[in-house]
Scaffold this active site. Structure first.
Site, short mmCIF file in Angstrom:
data_model
loop_
_atom_site.label_atom_id
_atom_site.label_comp_id
_atom_site.label_asym_id
_atom_site.label_seq_id
_atom_site.Cartn_x
_atom_site.Cartn_y
_atom_site.Cartn_z
N CYS A 1 -2.02 13.11 -9.31
CA CYS A 1 -1.26 14.02 -8.44
C CYS A 1 -0.41 15.03 -9.21
CB CYS A 1 -0.37 13.22 -7.50
SG CYS A 1 1.07 12.46 -8.32
N CYS B 1 0.73 13.04 -14.33
CA CYS B 1 -0.17 12.11 -13.65
C CYS B 1 -1.54 12.76 -13.41
CB CYS B 1 0.44 11.67 -12.33
SG CYS B 1 -0.62 10.57 -11.33
N CYS C 1 3.65 6.71 -12.28
CA CYS C 1 3.92 8.04 -11.74
C CYS C 1 5.03 7.93 -10.72
CB CYS C 1 2.65 8.60 -11.08
SG CYS C 1 2.95 10.18 -10.22
N HIS D 1 13.51 -5.93 -17.21
CA HIS D 1 13.64 -4.48 -17.36
C HIS D 1 12.31 -3.77 -17.51
CE1 HIS D 1 17.98 -5.29 -18.92
NE2 HIS D 1 17.92 -5.24 -17.61
#
EC number: 2.3.1.286
Length: 302
Positions: free
Chosen positions: A207, A204, A149, A141
């Site tokens: 970006c 992020c 991101c 997991h």
């Protein structure tokens, strides 16, 4: 694996409850598990119960409070949910960094070092198996110490994000209590904090996209390549040992079904009922630390 925490989770947004066993498994002791597993190579599947002795509460143990985990859809679709999660995680992850492996983690590492254990498939994100010395670990997991991101895929460490969140929210941790032990901690490094409305979330740096812990939430699928590696690890063994998992979600239960279908012995060590009990060759209703320590002490090298 989260408002409630996003659980490091599985392939469905709402986990089913553990149903009554269709068939009662053979119940026994650690000594019975030793007798069954002796001479066999073993793959271990672990859940939150294996980390409770390290101070990380589980989600579905007999003494666990009811939880209603946040889903992936809630995280990406609701800024308020996302802000609340990051505020709580900003406190809770510090507790995770301070936790240490317990006797159960160390026992599995010792079994691997002696050639008894093929490897560990863990549903946990706490990295305690690796810290205990286990080498071949599949973090089914994900892991709590990395952030991804969702737009550009850039991965950063949770520690670096912590520094940015501190800069954006000076004094926040101190305002909710610097002693994290005073705050309820969940297994995915989340923490229960009521006042989060003014918390600022970091995006992020590359970006400006949405950041998310590199953890599989409810409503997400475990990456196919990771699942394939886990099935291969089960197939490389002669027996499957489940430790500290209620097997409530399919992401873990499928490996028990796979092993049972192949005629492989399945030993489940867990306090309380599990969804895999009807498939178990042997069920040991006891604490994982004690039983795994006994297995490490008694199983001969293979």
């Amino acid at each position: 694996m989260p408002l409630p925490p996003p659980t490091p989770a599985a392939t469905t947004a709402t986990p089913p409850s553990v149903p009554p066993s269709a068939a009662a498994p053979r119940t026994g002791t650690a000594a019975d598990a030793v007798a069954l597993l002796a001479g066999r190579r073993v793959t271990a599947l672990t859940g939150a119960g294996v980390s409770t002795d390290s101070g990380i509460p589980d989600y579905r143990g007999p003494d666990s409070p009811p939880r209603n985990p946040m889903t992936f859809q809630q995280f990406v679709g609701d800024p308020a949910f996302r802000r609340h999660y990051w505020a709580r995680n900003h406190v809770g992850w510090r507790h995770m960094r301070r936790t240490e492996p317990n006797a159960g983690h160390r026992a599995l590492a010792e079994l691997e070092a002696r050639g008894v254990l093929v490897g560990v498939i863990t549903q946990n994100v706490d990295l305690l198996h690796e810290e205990a010395g286990s080498v071949d670990v599949i973090d089914l997991h994900g892991r709590y110490d990395r952030v991804v991101c969702l737009s550009c895929g850039h991965v950063v460490s949770r520690a670096s994000l912590d520094r940015r969140l501190d800069e954006l929210n000076p004094g926040f941790v101190e305002s909710v209590g610097a002693a994290v032990g005073d705050v309820e901690i969940a297994p995915d490094a989340d923490a229960v904090i009521e006042t989060t409305a003014h918390f600022r979330v970091a995006d992020c740096e590359r970006c400006d996209g949405m950041l998310k812990p590199e953890i599989v939430y409810f409503g997400e699928n475990v990456p196919k390549e990771r699942v394939a590696r886990a099935f291969a690890m089960v197939d490389a063994a002669d027996a499957l040992l489940v430790a500290g998992s209620s097997l409530t979600v399919m992401s873990g239960l499928r490996f028990v079904r796979h092993a049972a279908k192949a005629g492989m012995p399945v030993v489940i060590v867990n306090r309380g009922q599990t969804r895999g009990d009807p498939l178990a060759t042997l069920k040991v209703d006891a604490g994982t630390s004690e039983v795994l320590t006994e297995l490490s002490r008694s199983l001969p090298p293979v």
